[in-house]
Design a protein around this motif. Structure first.
Motif, PDB file in Angstrom:
ATOM      1  N   ALA A 132       0.834  -1.228  -0.059  1.00 51.50           N
ATOM      2  CA  ALA A 132      -0.006  -0.119   0.039  1.00 51.50           C
ATOM      3  C   ALA A 132       0.778   1.151   0.092  1.00 51.50           C
ATOM      4  O   ALA A 132       0.753   2.229  -0.740  1.00 51.50           O
ATOM      5  CB  ALA A 132      -0.957  -0.022   1.246  1.00 51.50           C
ATOM      6  N   GLN A 133       1.990   1.223   0.805  1.00 55.13           N
ATOM      7  CA  GLN A 133       2.871   2.540   1.008  1.00 55.13           C
ATOM      8  C   GLN A 133       3.562   2.689  -0.268  1.00 55.13           C
ATOM      9  O   GLN A 133       3.750   3.801  -0.716  1.00 55.13           O
ATOM     10  CB  GLN A 133       3.730   2.314   2.081  1.00 55.13           C
ATOM     11  CG  GLN A 133       3.094   2.294   3.475  1.00 55.13           C
ATOM     12  CD  GLN A 133       3.818   1.644   4.443  1.00 55.13           C
ATOM     13  OE1 GLN A 133       4.645   0.736   4.149  1.00 55.13           O
ATOM     14  NE2 GLN A 133       3.566   1.899   5.669  1.00 55.13           N
ATOM     15  N   VAL A 134       3.913   1.733  -1.051  1.00 55.67           N
ATOM     16  CA  VAL A 134       4.644   1.739  -2.578  1.00 55.67           C
ATOM     17  C   VAL A 134       3.506   2.396  -3.280  1.00 55.67           C
ATOM     18  O   VAL A 134       3.862   3.358  -4.177  1.00 55.67           O
ATOM     19  CB  VAL A 134       5.067   0.522  -3.025  1.00 55.67           C
ATOM     20  CG1 VAL A 134       5.379   0.759  -4.400  1.00 55.67           C
ATOM     21  CG2 VAL A 134       6.255   0.005  -2.221  1.00 55.67           C
ATOM     22  N   ALA A 184       7.444   2.278   3.103  1.00 50.85           N
ATOM     23  CA  ALA A 184       7.498   1.113   2.295  1.00 50.85           C
ATOM     24  C   ALA A 184       8.733   0.265   2.450  1.00 50.85           C
ATOM     25  O   ALA A 184       8.479  -0.873   2.955  1.00 50.85           O
ATOM     26  CB  ALA A 184       7.289   1.477   0.981  1.00 50.85           C
ATOM     27  N   GLN A 185       9.839   1.167   2.355  1.00 46.02           N
ATOM     28  CA  GLN A 185      11.086   0.378   2.932  1.00 46.02           C
ATOM     29  C   GLN A 185      11.257  -0.419   4.315  1.00 46.02           C
ATOM     30  O   GLN A 185      11.691  -1.471   4.453  1.00 46.02           O
ATOM     31  CB  GLN A 185      12.390   1.106   2.475  1.00 46.02           C
ATOM     32  CG  GLN A 185      13.526   0.597   2.779  1.00 46.02           C
ATOM     33  CD  GLN A 185      14.760   1.255   2.197  1.00 46.02           C
ATOM     34  OE1 GLN A 185      14.539   2.221   1.504  1.00 46.02           O
ATOM     35  NE2 GLN A 185      15.990   1.017   2.606  1.00 46.02           N
ATOM     36  N   ASN A 186      10.444   0.496   5.190  1.00 46.88           N
ATOM     37  CA  ASN A 186      10.764  -0.093   6.407  1.00 46.88           C
ATOM     38  C   ASN A 186      10.007  -1.076   6.716  1.00 46.88           C
ATOM     39  O   ASN A 186      10.189  -2.101   7.454  1.00 46.88           O
ATOM     40  CB  ASN A 186      10.327   1.444   7.460  1.00 46.88           C
ATOM     41  CG  ASN A 186      11.292   2.385   7.647  1.00 46.88           C
ATOM     42  OD1 ASN A 186      12.530   2.093   7.482  1.00 46.88           O
ATOM     43  ND2 ASN A 186      10.905   3.431   8.154  1.00 46.88           N
ATOM     44  N   SER A 187       8.622  -0.950   6.090  1.00 46.49           N
ATOM     45  CA  SER A 187       7.725  -2.196   6.025  1.00 46.49           C
ATOM     46  C   SER A 187       8.262  -3.614   5.334  1.00 46.49           C
ATOM     47  O   SER A 187       8.034  -4.535   6.106  1.00 46.49           O
ATOM     48  CB  SER A 187       6.128  -1.640   5.613  1.00 46.49           C
ATOM     49  OG  SER A 187       5.776  -0.903   6.379  1.00 46.49           O
ATOM     50  N   PHE A 188       8.627  -3.192   4.442  1.00 50.06           N
ATOM     51  CA  PHE A 188       9.452  -4.082   3.679  1.00 50.06           C
ATOM     52  C   PHE A 188      10.448  -5.304   4.640  1.00 50.06           C
ATOM     53  O   PHE A 188      10.391  -6.293   4.685  1.00 50.06           O
ATOM     54  CB  PHE A 188       9.883  -4.110   2.306  1.00 50.06           C
ATOM     55  CG  PHE A 188       9.024  -4.058   1.353  1.00 50.06           C
ATOM     56  CD1 PHE A 188       8.272  -5.129   0.688  1.00 50.06           C
ATOM     57  CD2 PHE A 188       8.829  -2.959   0.244  1.00 50.06           C
ATOM     58  CE1 PHE A 188       7.214  -4.968  -0.003  1.00 50.06           C
ATOM     59  CE2 PHE A 188       8.144  -2.795  -0.887  1.00 50.06           C
ATOM     60  CZ  PHE A 188       7.225  -3.904  -0.974  1.00 50.06           C
ATOM     61  N   GLU A 189      11.342  -4.262   5.122  1.00 44.85           N
ATOM     62  CA  GLU A 189      12.396  -4.805   5.934  1.00 44.85           C
ATOM     63  C   GLU A 189      11.880  -5.562   7.042  1.00 44.85           C
ATOM     64  O   GLU A 189      12.531  -6.643   7.492  1.00 44.85           O
ATOM     65  CB  GLU A 189      13.471  -3.723   6.330  1.00 44.85           C
ATOM     66  CG  GLU A 189      14.196  -3.183   5.060  1.00 44.85           C
ATOM     67  CD  GLU A 189      15.152  -1.781   5.175  1.00 44.85           C
ATOM     68  OE1 GLU A 189      14.983  -1.514   6.368  1.00 44.85           O
ATOM     69  OE2 GLU A 189      16.037  -1.584   4.348  1.00 44.85           O
ATOM     70  N   ALA A 190      11.058  -5.001   7.756  1.00 41.41           N
ATOM     71  CA  ALA A 190      10.372  -5.382   8.787  1.00 41.41           C
ATOM     72  C   ALA A 190       9.537  -6.709   8.696  1.00 41.41           C
ATOM     73  O   ALA A 190       9.739  -7.951   9.254  1.00 41.41           O
ATOM     74  CB  ALA A 190       9.411  -4.559   9.546  1.00 41.41           C
ATOM     75  N   ALA A 191       8.799  -6.882   7.410  1.00 40.18           N
ATOM     76  CA  ALA A 191       8.245  -8.234   6.842  1.00 40.18           C
ATOM     77  C   ALA A 191       9.315  -9.059   6.645  1.00 40.18           C
ATOM     78  O   ALA A 191       9.125 -10.299   6.908  1.00 40.18           O
ATOM     79  CB  ALA A 191       7.340  -7.963   5.712  1.00 40.18           C
ATOM     80  N   LEU A 192      10.429  -8.665   5.992  1.00 45.78           N
ATOM     81  CA  LEU A 192      11.451  -9.678   5.404  1.00 45.78           C
ATOM     82  C   LEU A 192      11.932 -10.159   6.806  1.00 45.78           C
ATOM     83  O   LEU A 192      12.531 -11.387   7.071  1.00 45.78           O
ATOM     84  CB  LEU A 192      12.565  -8.794   4.926  1.00 45.78           C
ATOM     85  CG  LEU A 192      13.874  -9.639   4.399  1.00 45.78           C
ATOM     86  CD1 LEU A 192      13.363 -10.770   3.207  1.00 45.78           C
ATOM     87  CD2 LEU A 192      14.680  -8.730   3.540  1.00 45.78           C
ATOM     88  N   ALA A 193      12.436  -9.299   7.865  1.00 41.25           N
ATOM     89  CA  ALA A 193      12.739  -9.903   9.406  1.00 41.25           C
ATOM     90  C   ALA A 193      12.021 -11.137   9.667  1.00 41.25           C
ATOM     91  O   ALA A 193      12.457 -12.009  10.234  1.00 41.25           O
ATOM     92  CB  ALA A 193      13.234  -8.860  10.059  1.00 41.25           C
ATOM     93  N   GLU A 194      10.808 -10.819   9.667  1.00 43.16           N
ATOM     94  CA  GLU A 194       9.685 -11.795  10.215  1.00 43.16           C
ATOM     95  C   GLU A 194       9.684 -12.998   9.284  1.00 43.16           C
ATOM     96  O   GLU A 194       9.849 -14.087   9.779  1.00 43.16           O
ATOM     97  CB  GLU A 194       8.399 -11.259  10.337  1.00 43.16           C
ATOM     98  CG  GLU A 194       8.208 -10.007  11.312  1.00 43.16           C
ATOM     99  CD  GLU A 194       8.512 -10.621  12.840  1.00 43.16           C
ATOM    100  OE1 GLU A 194       8.368 -11.723  13.115  1.00 43.16           O
ATOM    101  OE2 GLU A 194       9.304  -9.721  13.531  1.00 43.16           O
ATOM    102  N   ALA A 195       9.779 -12.940   7.939  1.00 54.94           N
ATOM    103  CA  ALA A 195       9.839 -13.928   7.207  1.00 54.94           C
ATOM    104  C   ALA A 195      10.992 -14.893   7.460  1.00 54.94           C
ATOM    105  O   ALA A 195      11.062 -16.282   7.439  1.00 54.94           O
ATOM    106  CB  ALA A 195       9.858 -13.537   5.680  1.00 54.94           C
TER     107      ALA A 195
END
Length: 186
Positions: free
Chosen positions: A50-52, A60-71
């Motif tokens: 959504a942010q992108v 968006a970068q912060n959200s992607f990086e946080a999601a990546l850490a959880e994945a």
């Protein structure tokens, strides 16, 4: 949390990005409080999308990086692969194609490691496009041709169409106008 995530995904597909973001944020908060890291990763991924689409690239970068850490923490390698590829969208939108290539190469390596052919084709497409944007047309075309072969093997006409567009852009950029027209018509 799962229902909020699903509703957010529907809103995202409908182009209601601000409302989707609100739903994804609520889903992420609930998932976090329930210690459901998998659902948290999916919610953060939705937030990033959504942010992108809203042009909020830092968020968006912060959200992607946080999601990546959880994945990574949950061992979800398919999501990790997808997130690395989509994380490249942030530098791409900032015209930082070299950083985009870095993320895409990581996604490509992981897609091959886990045997996800569609993720591999998607990474090759984005890698080709990034090299085309860097005016490295021969390398862009090589990655795009590999992606085209995979999409055809997988029977994915949408992917085929996207990569043919990339090939047309590459041919145009390198001055091969006849090939550009052929790819665009194909």
């Amino acid at each position: 949390a799962a229902a909020l995530l699903q509703h957010g995904q529907v809103l995202l597909r409908q182009g209601e990005y601000s409302e989707a973001l609100t739903q994804m944020q609520a889903a992420e908060a609930l998932a976090r409080s329930a210690n459901d890291r998998s659902l948290q990763a999916d919610s953060l991924h939705g937030q990033a999308m959504a942010q992108v689409f809203m042009g909020e690239f830092d968020a968006a970068q912060n959200s992607f990086e946080a999601a990546l850490a959880e994945a990574v923490a949950t061992g979800n390698r398919r999501l990790e692969c997808t997130l690395l590829n989509r994380l490249s969208w942030v530098p791409t939108n900032r015209n930082d194609y070299r950083l985009a290539v870095h993320y895409i190469q990581r996604s490509l390596a992981l897609s091959r490691e886990i045997g996800d052919r569609l993720a591999e084709a998607n990474a090759l497409t984005n890698l080709g496009n990034s090299h085309i944007q860097l005016s490295d047309y021969s390398l862009g075309e090589a990655f795009s041709q590999d992606a085209l072969a995979l999409y055809r093997e997988l029977g994915d006409p949408g992917g085929e169409c996207a990569v043919l567009d990339n090939l047309g852009n590459s041919a145009w950029g390198s001055g091969d106008f006849v090939a550009a027209i052929r790819y665009k018509q194909e």
